[in-house]
Scaffold this motif. Structure first.
Motif, short mmCIF file in Angstrom:
data_model
loop_
_atom_site.label_atom_id
_atom_site.label_comp_id
_atom_site.label_asym_id
_atom_site.label_seq_id
_atom_site.Cartn_x
_atom_site.Cartn_y
_atom_site.Cartn_z
N GLN A 41 -19.51 -3.67 25.29
CA GLN A 41 -19.80 -3.32 23.91
C GLN A 41 -19.14 -4.31 22.94
OE1 GLN A 41 -18.30 0.71 24.29
NE2 GLN A 41 -20.35 1.53 23.89
N GLN A 136 -21.20 3.81 33.02
CA GLN A 136 -22.39 3.39 32.27
C GLN A 136 -22.63 1.90 32.42
OE1 GLN A 136 -24.12 6.35 31.64
NE2 GLN A 136 -24.76 5.18 29.87
N ALA A 137 -21.57 1.10 32.32
CA ALA A 137 -21.72 -0.35 32.43
C ALA A 137 -22.22 -0.73 33.82
CB ALA A 137 -20.39 -1.03 32.13
N GLN A 139 -24.02 1.20 35.86
CA GLN A 139 -25.42 1.62 35.96
C GLN A 139 -26.33 0.65 35.21
OE1 GLN A 139 -25.56 5.59 34.47
NE2 GLN A 139 -24.78 6.51 36.35
N ASN A 140 -25.92 0.21 34.03
CA ASN A 140 -26.74 -0.74 33.26
C ASN A 140 -26.86 -2.07 33.98
OD1 ASN A 140 -27.07 1.18 31.29
ND2 ASN A 140 -25.50 0.34 29.93
N GLY A 143 -29.26 -1.69 36.83
CA GLY A 143 -30.62 -1.57 36.32
C GLY A 143 -31.22 -2.91 35.93
N THR A 144 -30.38 -3.82 35.44
CA THR A 144 -30.91 -5.14 35.03
C THR A 144 -31.07 -6.07 36.22
OG1 THR A 144 -28.67 -5.92 34.56
CG2 THR A 144 -29.95 -5.00 32.71
#
Length: 146
Positions: A41, A136-137, A139-140, A143-144
């Motif tokens: 972030q 979250q990081a 998972q992101n 996903g990418t």
């Protein structure tokens, strides 16, 4: 002055006093409000530039450099990294590969200048927001990559 006018003046004065007190409390609360951000972030520009905030994650292995009381280390969320500069005595439990939360501000070069460093206190603890942000990081990032 009639009793009715005195009563309205007293009520108006009470409301004005209450409004001023509320404004002062909210202003003090806003000045002391500190938000938490992950390194991803911070790199994405979501963190404030001129305000104090917290950045948390894991201390990257091999990144700790000491020069007297000045310590430079890297905080990672397994996606992005943020360089942290801190001058002072670190907590006893601070070490590479462990969770950390640093409070401070970004300087003009994008380096985080910490005013306070907090280390987790045992093997099983990590602040809820830090654990959630790391999850979250991850998972992101997964996903990418797909």
């Amino acid at each position: 002055m009639k009793a009715r006018h005195k009563r309205f003046a007293l009520i108006g004065g009470g409301i004005a006093t209450l409004g001023i007190a509320t404004a002062l409390v909210l202003n003090a609360f806003q000045d002391n409000l500190v938000f938490f951000f992950t390194p991803a972030q911070v790199i994405a520009g979501e963190a404030p530039k001129e305000r104090t905030f917290r950045v948390g994650g894991m201390v990257q292995t091999g990144s700790v450099q000491r020069d007297g009381l000045t310590v430079n280390f890297v905080v990672t969320d397994s996606v992005q990294t943020v360089s942290v500069l801190y001058t002072g005595i670190l907590p006893d439990l601070f070490s590479e590969g462990k969770g950390v939360v640093a409070q401070g501000k970004l300087d003009g070069n994008g380096q985080f200048r910490a005013e306070q460093v907090l280390a987790k206190h045992d093997e099983n603890y990590m602040p809820r927001e830090a654990q959630h942000a790391l999850d979250q990081a991850t998972q992101n990032a997964e996903g990418t990559r797909l």
